[in-house]
Design an enzyme around this catalytic site. Sequence first.
Site, PDB file in Angstrom:
ATOM      1  N   HIS A   1       0.835  -1.205   0.000  1.00 42.26           N
ATOM      2  CA  HIS A   1       0.000   0.000   0.000  1.00 42.26           C
ATOM      3  C   HIS A   1       0.869   1.254   0.000  1.00 42.26           C
ATOM      4  O   HIS A   1       0.622   2.203  -0.766  1.00 42.26           O
ATOM      5  CB  HIS A   1      -0.918  -0.033   1.225  1.00 42.26           C
ATOM      6  CG  HIS A   1      -1.922   1.071   1.243  1.00 42.26           C
ATOM      7  ND1 HIS A   1      -2.754   1.286   2.322  1.00 42.26           N
ATOM      8  CD2 HIS A   1      -2.230   2.044   0.355  1.00 42.26           C
ATOM      9  CE1 HIS A   1      -3.534   2.317   2.066  1.00 42.26           C
ATOM     10  NE2 HIS A   1      -3.232   2.796   0.893  1.00 42.26           N
TER      11      HIS A   1
ATOM     12  N   GLU B   1       2.598   1.848  -3.385  1.00 38.32           N
ATOM     13  CA  GLU B   1       1.712   2.478  -4.372  1.00 38.32           C
ATOM     14  C   GLU B   1       1.728   3.993  -4.206  1.00 38.32           C
ATOM     15  O   GLU B   1       1.751   4.744  -5.185  1.00 38.32           O
ATOM     16  CB  GLU B   1       0.291   1.931  -4.224  1.00 38.32           C
ATOM     17  CG  GLU B   1      -0.717   2.547  -5.170  1.00 38.32           C
ATOM     18  CD  GLU B   1      -2.130   2.077  -4.879  1.00 38.32           C
ATOM     19  OE1 GLU B   1      -2.867   1.776  -5.838  1.00 38.32           O
ATOM     20  OE2 GLU B   1      -2.502   2.026  -3.682  1.00 38.32           O
TER      21      GLU B   1
ATOM     22  N   GLU C   1      -6.156   7.787   4.208  1.00 37.96           N
ATOM     23  CA  GLU C   1      -6.866   6.907   3.277  1.00 37.96           C
ATOM     24  C   GLU C   1      -7.530   5.755   4.017  1.00 37.96           C
ATOM     25  O   GLU C   1      -8.655   5.361   3.695  1.00 37.96           O
ATOM     26  CB  GLU C   1      -5.882   6.375   2.233  1.00 37.96           C
ATOM     27  CG  GLU C   1      -6.545   5.608   1.098  1.00 37.96           C
ATOM     28  CD  GLU C   1      -5.551   5.223   0.025  1.00 37.96           C
ATOM     29  OE1 GLU C   1      -5.918   4.417  -0.843  1.00 37.96           O
ATOM     30  OE2 GLU C   1      -4.409   5.730   0.053  1.00 37.96           O
TER      31      GLU C   1
END
Length: 527
Positions: A127, A130, A207
């Site tokens: 994650h 990215e 997020e």
Amino acid sequence: MLRSSMRRGRLARLARLQQQQREIGTSRIQEMAVPALAKTLKKGGFMSWFGGDQPSTTVPPLYEALEGVRLPPALPDQVKPGQTRMTTLPNGLKIASEDTAGPCATIGVYIDSGSIYEDFSNFGVTHLLERMAFKSTANRSHFRLVREVEAIGGNILANASREQMAYTGDTIKTYMPEMVELLIDSIRNPLFLDWEVKEQLQKVKAEIAEVANNPQSVLLEALHSAGYNGALGHHLLAPESALVRLDGATVAEFVAQNYTAPRIVLAASGVDHEELLAIAEPLLSDMPAVSAPSTPKTEYVGGDWRQAADSPRTHVAIAFEVPGGWRNEKDMYALTVLQSLLGGGGSFSAGGPGKGMYSRLYSRVLNKYEEVQSFTAFNSVYNDTGLFGIHATSSSDFVPSLVDIATKEMIMVATPGSVTEAELNRAKNSTISAGLMNMESRVVVTEDIGRQILTYGHRKPLNEFIEAVQSLTLKDITSISQKLIQTPLTMASWGDVIHQVRPSTLPVARVQQLAAVQFRMLLLSML
């Protein structure tokens, strides 16, 4: 009075223009206009014809072709589709492309690396990786990288999944070499500066908090963590408790271990293969040929996950294992058609039949139960396994019935004679249509090339997909449905979960128990 004077002024100007046109003649217009139209203008000039002094009957009707107009040659009846060409470098890295007409090109780097390769020491690194895409490298700062992309009018994007990482860029063909170099620099020479990593960790936390309020995303993650033991049970979204262990050194170590030549595919659409090879090979040929590690083990076990939330709606998802995943090709074709067959959607759709209103879940559930807000079939498939199921939303008091309805719909498609030939043909046509329309996008073609080569070692022709779908029968749909419901059930719910039903009490559980008894009786008869 004012209007009359303005009208007289306009008429006077028009008369002067007509007089000037008569004096100039039609020589210039004849040079510019097509011959058929020029002939009609010789009598009084363009303004005379336009102003009505000359009759316009000599101009041919719009449905007749103008004389002297040369049309370009028509395209042939059979246009040969683009061919995917692939070259494997000595170090095992693959470069593949398909040339298509158009001014733009899409380039992507696809890597056999994802959250399944994480362990306790680096949970959440995929994650974070990215988020760290296209940051500072050994050759350019993040600011310079962004300015270079803007200067060539390009778009860049990174995407992480459980099994693969993707870095893509889109630009006009003139700047294809610059985009290829930028993508390769981003995956080969990242710096992972401490301040950039800390900045992105804060964004990851934000997020995570945002996703926590999105029931669909929460349930998809929950189905994996509850349904799988092992690699696929790892969270794709970084757990907040794991973020304290992540830093630049951790990310760099993960990249060094997993971004190796045999696990990388450089794919492109709208690019000449030889030109792409001439640019990319010098930039990639010196990568070490490190053998790929064995795929981490995963076992599907099924499970039940619940999260209470103060919401007037409750979201529920049930899922079963897809045995064999993408590499079980025949079953995957049937599974794709099965999803189109079930379809579904929201209780309100702005579209018509193309929005799935003729699918089974729409006609049998959404049109029948006003308490149901959404009811949709979904799949999440990987190389060797996957999940297939139904996601549903309703008011909290209707949830027990909602889960019961979802399991019964899965049982019905596994029952011989339940699905009609007309439903199957509609689902097959919908599947083929969706596939063909997706292939009109360069981005989708590039992704299809990269991911298929990572999975199969080559790209399968589109005709093979169409022929396989067209050859499916009702027996194939029944067979794949039966395989699904014979696997353990995984259920996840969000909202009012206190009075949620237990998976063991659902109709599908009774079907599985009956199937197990029948299987044992069959074994006894063979002894």
